[in-house]
Design an enzyme around this catalytic site. Structure first.
Site, mmCIF file in Angstrom:
data_model
loop_
_atom_site.group_PDB
_atom_site.id
_atom_site.type_symbol
_atom_site.label_atom_id
_atom_site.label_comp_id
_atom_site.label_asym_id
_atom_site.label_seq_id
_atom_site.Cartn_x
_atom_site.Cartn_y
_atom_site.Cartn_z
ATOM 1 N N ARG A 134 0.867 -1.275 -0.119
ATOM 2 C CA ARG A 134 -0.077 -0.044 -0.192
ATOM 3 C C ARG A 134 0.891 1.391 0.007
ATOM 4 O O ARG A 134 1.802 1.469 0.785
ATOM 5 C CB ARG A 134 -0.862 0.032 1.117
ATOM 6 C CG ARG A 134 -2.153 0.939 1.111
ATOM 7 C CD ARG A 134 -2.891 1.381 2.424
ATOM 8 N NE ARG A 134 -2.179 1.781 3.217
ATOM 9 C CZ ARG A 134 -2.241 1.868 4.677
ATOM 10 N NH1 ARG A 134 -2.687 0.694 5.061
ATOM 11 N NH2 ARG A 134 -1.372 2.651 5.343
ATOM 12 N N GLU A 156 4.536 7.232 2.740
ATOM 13 C CA GLU A 156 5.404 6.202 2.814
ATOM 14 C C GLU A 156 4.757 4.967 1.946
ATOM 15 O O GLU A 156 3.636 5.123 1.239
ATOM 16 C CB GLU A 156 5.265 5.715 4.055
ATOM 17 C CG GLU A 156 3.773 5.311 4.818
ATOM 18 C CD GLU A 156 4.202 4.014 5.915
ATOM 19 O OE1 GLU A 156 5.013 3.755 6.070
ATOM 20 O OE2 GLU A 156 2.770 3.946 6.257
ATOM 21 N N ASN A 158 4.215 0.769 2.217
ATOM 22 C CA ASN A 158 4.032 -0.316 3.086
ATOM 23 C C ASN A 158 4.002 -1.638 2.389
ATOM 24 O O ASN A 158 3.546 -1.692 1.462
ATOM 25 C CB ASN A 158 2.590 -0.142 3.779
ATOM 26 C CG ASN A 158 2.633 0.877 4.635
ATOM 27 O OD1 ASN A 158 3.128 1.105 5.658
ATOM 28 N ND2 ASN A 158 1.756 1.917 4.326
ATOM 29 N N SER A 163 -2.797 -2.627 5.976
ATOM 30 C CA SER A 163 -4.177 -3.127 6.608
ATOM 31 C C SER A 163 -5.248 -2.049 6.061
ATOM 32 O O SER A 163 -4.977 -1.318 5.104
ATOM 33 C CB SER A 163 -4.212 -2.810 8.132
ATOM 34 O OG SER A 163 -3.745 -1.628 8.566
ATOM 35 N N LYS A 327 11.608 3.215 5.936
ATOM 36 C CA LYS A 327 11.574 4.699 5.542
ATOM 37 C C LYS A 327 12.988 5.142 4.891
ATOM 38 O O LYS A 327 13.249 6.060 4.028
ATOM 39 C CB LYS A 327 11.306 5.481 6.577
ATOM 40 C CG LYS A 327 9.867 5.862 7.061
ATOM 41 C CD LYS A 327 9.253 4.700 7.643
ATOM 42 C CE LYS A 327 7.485 4.889 7.592
ATOM 43 N NZ LYS A 327 6.873 3.854 8.445
ATOM 44 N N LYS A 394 11.461 10.427 11.264
ATOM 45 C CA LYS A 394 11.049 8.838 11.210
ATOM 46 C C LYS A 394 11.996 8.013 11.527
ATOM 47 O O LYS A 394 13.152 8.169 10.906
ATOM 48 C CB LYS A 394 10.256 8.747 9.951
ATOM 49 C CG LYS A 394 9.036 9.361 9.630
ATOM 50 C CD LYS A 394 8.346 9.050 8.282
ATOM 51 C CE LYS A 394 7.373 10.012 7.819
ATOM 52 N NZ LYS A 394 6.643 9.729 6.667
ATOM 53 N N GLU A 398 7.033 0.705 11.521
ATOM 54 C CA GLU A 398 5.693 0.630 10.868
ATOM 55 C C GLU A 398 4.527 0.648 12.124
ATOM 56 O O GLU A 398 4.801 0.276 13.309
ATOM 57 C CB GLU A 398 5.582 -0.707 10.196
ATOM 58 C CG GLU A 398 6.399 -0.641 8.919
ATOM 59 C CD GLU A 398 6.217 0.421 8.219
ATOM 60 O OE1 GLU A 398 5.178 0.753 7.866
ATOM 61 O OE2 GLU A 398 7.075 0.894 7.765
ATOM 62 N N GLY A 399 3.128 0.862 11.636
ATOM 63 C CA GLY A 399 2.173 0.892 12.520
ATOM 64 C C GLY A 399 1.755 2.042 13.244
ATOM 65 O O GLY A 399 0.813 1.933 13.959
ATOM 66 N N ARG A 480 -7.941 7.428 4.451
ATOM 67 C CA ARG A 480 -7.994 7.567 6.054
ATOM 68 C C ARG A 480 -8.129 9.067 6.343
ATOM 69 O O ARG A 480 -7.122 9.831 5.737
ATOM 70 C CB ARG A 480 -6.869 7.065 6.580
ATOM 71 C CG ARG A 480 -7.074 5.538 7.078
ATOM 72 C CD ARG A 480 -5.796 5.002 7.655
ATOM 73 N NE ARG A 480 -4.713 5.270 6.812
ATOM 74 C CZ ARG A 480 -3.200 5.382 7.350
ATOM 75 N NH1 ARG A 480 -2.960 4.632 8.180
ATOM 76 N NH2 ARG A 480 -2.515 5.437 6.369
HETATM 77 P P1 ADP Z 1 3.894 4.367 9.654
HETATM 78 O O1 ADP Z 1 4.616 3.646 8.974
HETATM 79 O O2 ADP Z 1 4.057 4.280 11.278
HETATM 80 O O3 ADP Z 1 2.304 4.555 9.289
HETATM 81 P P2 ADP Z 1 3.850 7.093 8.266
HETATM 82 O O4 ADP Z 1 5.320 7.410 7.597
HETATM 83 O O5 ADP Z 1 2.777 6.726 7.576
HETATM 84 O O6 ADP Z 1 4.168 5.914 9.516
HETATM 85 O O7 ADP Z 1 3.521 8.237 9.435
HETATM 86 C C1 ADP Z 1 2.651 7.910 9.885
HETATM 87 C C2 ADP Z 1 1.551 9.328 9.916
HETATM 88 O O8 ADP Z 1 2.389 10.549 10.111
HETATM 89 C C3 ADP Z 1 0.929 9.346 8.508
HETATM 90 O O9 ADP Z 1 -0.151 8.621 8.190
HETATM 91 C C4 ADP Z 1 0.763 11.125 8.246
HETATM 92 O O10 ADP Z 1 -0.561 11.301 9.189
HETATM 93 C C5 ADP Z 1 1.892 11.437 9.222
HETATM 94 N N1 ADP Z 1 2.880 11.819 8.436
HETATM 95 C C6 ADP Z 1 3.659 10.975 7.795
HETATM 96 N N2 ADP Z 1 4.728 11.786 7.050
HETATM 97 C C7 ADP Z 1 4.312 12.561 6.848
HETATM 98 C C8 ADP Z 1 4.573 13.961 5.917
HETATM 99 N N3 ADP Z 1 5.783 13.831 5.145
HETATM 100 N N4 ADP Z 1 3.627 15.040 5.947
HETATM 101 C C9 ADP Z 1 2.507 15.331 6.581
HETATM 102 N N5 ADP Z 1 2.171 13.973 7.700
HETATM 103 C C10 ADP Z 1 2.894 13.245 7.630
HETATM 104 MG MG MG Z 2 3.867 2.330 7.373
HETATM 105 MG MG MG Z 3 1.448 5.053 7.701
#
Ligand code: ADP
Ligand code: MG
Ligand code: MG
Length: 504
Positions: A134, A156, A158, A163, A327, A394, A398-399, A480
């Protein structure tokens, strides 16, 4: 930044209309399995000692407006992403380098790598690899050109336990069932698409040489609350291919209920807990666990991962594919070429094609925090109380719930030994145009500004040794949504909610 809608959206409802809509959403959700097990803060464990209750998943009352061309952009680039990540996961040397850069401050990644090394030493016996991917995006308004345009930018990618595919299908159906006809609601076939990916791997696994029936295992976390999301995929497989046995196996029970055949192939054998004389040969391991350090409370859990990884079952994902989803890999892939070095991306995909151009358009700036020139530059931004406001920091996790945002970055970074800063990346925040919606969460309404994150699913089945891609499909989407005051957007983590798109 311009608002995405003109006029009143969501519509202004009278109190009684609103109550009727809530009633409809509550009933539809439970009636159709748009549900989760309740968190203990909503229904205390003592009130539900047998864990029989389910509640509707937090959901917007209306689909959120989403720019049509951004939706199309994200969908159309998915197959290229599938191919890219299949290709990355085949490049062991590249991943070894990535692991080397982050493992100093990251035991979890090092442990995963060690399991892979052990299996590699004795030889993998299963060349096929399954990805249920995803890719997540937010809309970004590009003002750098003379004609400002909206584009999706990747948050990101996945590669493990991606999920909400099951629930997203039902969220689209819910919004469709209550929408006025003026809305343009794209069809959402995620449950079907992901199930078809699992089925294709099942069929690619030959008939058991040991005379067993083949099966699919969903490897799950104990006490999973997002169980119906997973069940929808299972039910979809049962509907489309009733002959395929599917079992749920808690990660903690792997070594109790499975063994490896004493053969060169090391087939994975699953004994039915209620009837241990019934043995299945596991064709596909679909992991909805194993991505978080808490899944590995001790050595036995690592032994279990090794046991699965060295088995002949088709893994979704293998450890290499899981690592491809870090990441750090995303940061490296999104780094443009310089006058002296080609881009890393060009190693994996021809970079003079329209496909590659589409990938580049979906990237946003991500920086290393190591001791390279770019890393030292990024450290300055991360530590500066003003500049840090535009970034998210970051780790390789994950999660949800693992990132550090804006003003909290400098203090966080200073709390980490400098020798470990290379285990993190610094990413520019994407700031999507404001959208208004109403969230129904635990029976209460939250109305106001929201931020939407689009996920596009993909399925890919490839041969890890030859590189042959047997399947490459785009497989539906997820929207979401979170309140615009919340940094994190994980539905399971409790901040976000399910949504669907109305294209504008
Ligand atoms: P995870 O793998 O834990 O889901 P993410 O990289 O998706 O990590 O980050 C979690 C949340 O943080 C995302 O769903 C989003 O809401 C916010 N986020 C992450 N990166 C960005 C970004 N570059 N700009 C704005 N919001 C972000
Ligand atoms: Mg993720
Ligand atoms: Mg995410």
């Amino acid at each position: 930044m311009a608002s995405l809608t003109s006029g009143a959206y969501p519509p202004n409802l009278k109190a009684e209309e609103r109550e009727a809509l809530i009633e409809t959403v509550k009933d539809w959700s439970i009636g159709n399995g748009l549900a989760v097990r309740p968190p203990p803060t909503v229904i205390a464990a003592e009130a539900d000692p047998k864990a029989i209750s389910a509640i509707n998943v937090p959901v917007t009352l209306f689909p959120s407006p989403f720019p049509r061309q951004c939706f199309a952009q994200a969908k159309s680039v998915q197959k290229t992403y599938n191919e890219l990540y299949a290709s990355v996961s085949r490049d062991e040397q590249f991943l070894a380098q990535v692991v080397k850069e982050v493992e100093g401050g990251d035991d979890f990644i090092r442990n995963l790598w060690n399991v892979h090394q052990k299996v590699k030493a004795e030889g993998y016996t299963q060349p096929l690899s399954l990805g249920l991917f995803r890719s997540d995006y937010m809309v970004h308004q590009d003002t750098s050109t003379s004609t400002p345009s909206l584009q999706v930018k990747q948050v990101e990618f996945n590669t493990i336990a991606a999920s909400f595919g099951g629930l997203s299908t039902y969220t689209s159906l819910l919004h469709n069932s209550i929408a006025e006809d003026a809305l343009d609601l794209p069809e959402n076939t995620t449950a079907h698409g992901l199930a078809a990916g699992i089925e294709s791997a099942y069929h690619a696994y030959p008939k058991s040489e040991l005379g067993h029936q083949k099966a699919v295992i969903f490897l799950v976390q104990g006490g999973e609350r997002n169980v119906f999301d997973q069940r929808h995929l299972e039910y979809q497989i049962a509907k489309a291919s009733p002959a395929i046995p599917v079992f749920r196996l808690p990660y903690a029970d792997v070594l109790k209920h499975t063994t490896l055949a004493d053969t060169a192939k090391r087939q994975l054998l699953y004994r039915l807990p209620r009837n241990p004389s019934k043995v299945y040969e596991v064709a596909v391991i679909y992991m909805r666990s194993g991505y978080d350090p808490s899944d590995y409370p001790g050595q036995e859990a690592w032994d279990a991962r090794y046991h699965l990884e060295r088995s002949h079952a088709i893994k979704c994902p293998t450890i290499l594919t899981q690592l491809a989803g870090t990441k750090k890999v995303q940061q490296i892939l999104t780094t443009p070429k310089t006058s002296s070095a080609p881009s890393a991306l060009s190693k994996f995909i021809k970079d003079d094609t329209e496909d590659a151009a589409e990938l580049w358009r979906s990237f946003t700036n991500i920086y290393p925090l190591d001791t390279s020139e770019a890393g030292l530059e990024a450290r300055k931004k991360a530590l500066d109380p003003q500049l840090c406001q535009s970034y998210v920091l970051k780790p390789q996790r994950e999660g949800g719930g693992n990132n550090t945002y804006r003003g909290a970055i400098p203090a966080f970074l200073k709390s980490v030994p400098e020798a470990h800063w290379g285990s993190y990346i610094l990413m520019e925040l994407i700031t999507p145009p404001p959208v208004q919606n109403i969230i129904l969460r635990n029976g209460n309404l939250e109305q106001g500004g929201v931020i939407c994150e689009l996920g596009v699913y993909g399925t890919c089945l490839w041969d890890q040794s030859t590189g042959e891609v047997r399947r490459n499909e785009e497989a539906g989407f997820l929207l979401r949504t979170k309140g615009d005051k919340s940094e994190e957007g994980g539905v399971a983590a409790g901040f976000g909610c399910m949504d669907s798109c109305t294209l504008v």
